[in-house]
Design a protein around this motif. Sequence first.
Motif, short mmCIF file in Angstrom:
data_model
loop_
_atom_site.label_atom_id
_atom_site.label_comp_id
_atom_site.label_asym_id
_atom_site.label_seq_id
_atom_site.Cartn_x
_atom_site.Cartn_y
_atom_site.Cartn_z
N ILE B 173 0.79 -1.23 0.00
CA ILE B 173 0.00 0.00 0.00
C ILE B 173 0.83 1.28 0.00
O ILE B 173 0.27 2.36 0.09
CB ILE B 173 -1.00 0.03 1.19
N GLY B 174 2.15 1.14 -0.09
CA GLY B 174 2.97 2.34 -0.27
C GLY B 174 3.25 3.14 0.99
O GLY B 174 3.63 4.31 0.91
N THR B 175 3.07 2.56 2.14
CA THR B 175 3.36 3.28 3.38
C THR B 175 4.83 3.11 3.74
O THR B 175 5.58 2.50 3.00
CB THR B 175 2.48 2.74 4.52
N LYS B 176 5.19 3.67 4.93
CA LYS B 176 6.61 3.61 5.33
C LYS B 176 6.77 3.08 6.74
O LYS B 176 7.63 3.55 7.50
CB LYS B 176 7.21 5.02 5.24
N TYR B 177 5.94 2.16 7.11
CA TYR B 177 6.03 1.63 8.48
C TYR B 177 7.36 0.94 8.73
O TYR B 177 7.95 1.10 9.80
CB TYR B 177 4.88 0.65 8.73
#
Lengths: 463, 410
Positions: B173-177
Amino acid sequence: MIGYFPELYEDELVYSWIARYLVHSGYTSAADAYQDLFFNKNLRPSVELMNNLIDDAKSVMTKYTSMEELIYNHTLFPEYGRFIDPTKRERLVSEADFSRGNWINSLMIPVATGERYLKYCPLCAKEDRDNHGEAYWHRKHQIIGIKICTKHKVYLQDSDVLINRNLTRLKAAEIVINRMTVITKCEDEIVMKLASYMDAVIGSSKYSHDHIGKYLNRHIPSKYIHGNGNRKAYELYEDYTAYYHCLAAEELMSIDTMSRILRGHSGTFGNICQLGLFLGIEPSDLLIRGDEDQGDDIFIRVSELTGESLERVHIIGEAIINELKKDSVLFIKEKRHEDNIDKEDLTLLPSVEATVKKIYGEGDDRPRKISLNAISKSLHVDIHKLKKMERCMAVINQYYESQEEYWAREIVWAVKMIEKNGEPLNERHIRNLTNLRHDNIVDSLDIIRDIDAALYSTLKTIK
Amino acid sequence: MSDIAYEKLLPPLMSGQTLIDRINNYPDYDEIIRDAEQYERLDSLADIYRVYYPFPMSVEIYSKLYLSTTLSLKKKNTKLAIQQKNDTYRSMIGDRQYHGIIGGADSLTIVGTSGIGKTSAIQTALNLISGGQIIEIENTFVKIIPCLQVQCPYDASPKGLLLEILRNVDKAIGTKYHERSRKDSDTTDVLIGTVSQVCLNHVGLLVIDEIQNVWGRKSGTVLMLMIIQLINSSGISIAMVGTEECIPFFEGAAQLARRSQGLKYSVLPYDYYYEDFCKRIWHYQYVKEYTPVDAGIMDWLYEHSGGIIANVVSLLHDAQEIAILDGYEKLDLISLNMAFKNRMSFMHKFIDTAEPVSHPRENKKIEPFEEKELEEYQSILDMVETAKNRSVDLLDYLMSHIHVEEVSVE
């Protein structure tokens, strides 16, 4: 990229919304959340207003509501911007950025309020937990001067979240507010009335002017007016303090402040509402009537006193005034005053021109931003008098520049100084000389490109 | 709170022939290929690995995983979920211990012998459940991955698994967790909180593959306990997939056993599905000379694959490859035997080449038992051969001729 953002609750502060984002996201530190939202991860979130958001954050947050609605319904802007110049208000809303620039000077924010903490109503917190599963910071609870929850009529409690523009940490209400809190019902009629009054004004979609005081002045009961039309300031103030006997001394305005407001100077939201309630003015009237022409004051008063239509009073009044003007001392005084201003304008003009150029920055002097305040201080001239001097104002307005334009000039000057001193050209040196932040430099690049394309190219490549 | 039912955003649950038609995969095949050049035929031979037959296992796995996913999605967007997020955050900042408010949705295991096709079945199921799409909701803004598949780290490291989950979420989903969690200051304890929140926000069903890696490792127990905590704090469904090695591990403790009820598969039975599969896959011949399949070949394949589909496919592929390369150009028992001896020598000790458990076409006539004089037999081996040919019980037959004593072997 943001993958999740919590729902926005009714009357929730933007600060609270962002705090809940931190809680729900899984990030361990607020700086991680800031990176998703702001240009500068070291920024402190504004409790009362809004910070400049990055595009991704804006696009997510505006899925719930427009930026304008966020400012009007979910920040304290309606409190601080309710009674200011409409042009300024529009500009601030369109910029939607309260993390930089001199917005503090444009808004009516009380200065000497002491330490403030975020407030909450224990019963609202309980309701929120029942309805949503968590408590949140309500906007209306943070208005300066509102001591109770207008819904539950209980006193608001102070949390331990200090509101400090430089130090505020991101704290969600659910984490801070205890479930077991003392609830104190309000029995004081005046406190409740004032809270309801302020609640009604804050909830209105109508806004007013910075000279609302003149409208208030027209509604001073006649018992406070001398025969010559002057105000009985002390009696008025005495009765005002007696009316608000339940409030602490620091919550009341001084007699000077009251006089200034009634003379048409701007006032804070709390002070204007206190006056409005004291004078028996409906909240809706406070907002509708704010934008009338100042010159209509006397006509409106006569129209109200005599019951004649405003138009008829206007015609009669203009005729009388024009007749009197021919020989009247009043007219002569006014004319003389106008002539004096005109003479002073001519006399002061060269000094103003020189001062403007000096402040603007010539040669190796660091450029400064031209403002009325800066000129009036340099020349020791009253700022209100200066505003009336058309020629001087024309010169000053020629040098009007936006914040970004000013920063661009500073950067150009800084680069010139660095090159002159033979130092390496890098961002750190520019920032040392100008005190600008990295995002300030970024914001002014477009303007630099228009001024000096070569410098723009150079700045794009330096680190 | 918005009243969107997240589980209704999945493609509808399929069943019956609709499901079968969606699960199976038969690559295109044209008999003309058998006349093509050698290199073309060798290249096309790889299609045999793309054949997917809908065994009952596939249907069962799909249905189970779909229901687990919907159960998990139902828990999101609720007041309880909000309370859980706040509680988890408090645990992350050290205010209190982790505890589950929302409770786990569904947790199960899918255990089976290596090569029986469970990973393929799971992959097919996940593709059907999610439709390859991320669910995006506007109010409340959230992106949900219906099914997320990760691998258990080879060293059963809890932190490794947590970071792997974050990495896969970011990828989807393109997040940066993941990037923001790789701080030395973040302990595994805090990371559990982060992953709980991320899973509660973004994941429907979490599939952890190669779970047998926990067996025999000290950190294996810690990893399992961490998974239990994740289930309780995130409310998502978790499916653990692995080989039979992990069974003793799950049986070792009550809370593990409770959380690991599920589907267990061993070798394929010799049944209708096996025969149908053989007939279909046998059709994919790339040798010049076509040979039809018969019962003998199917028996041989079953015996020499140990009932493991992956081995059947490998045998068919390698037999054809050998036949094409050495010019034999025929798929029969000879080429199959060559493949078994030369290409599957490492598997020999793992494959029990016993007779099929059930043989639906067994219609051998059993001859009446005739006593023979002892001197007719030269050796015990002769007697074994005779018993086999007569389809009589060997032990009875031997005992009828010589003294035989049974002993148990441990």
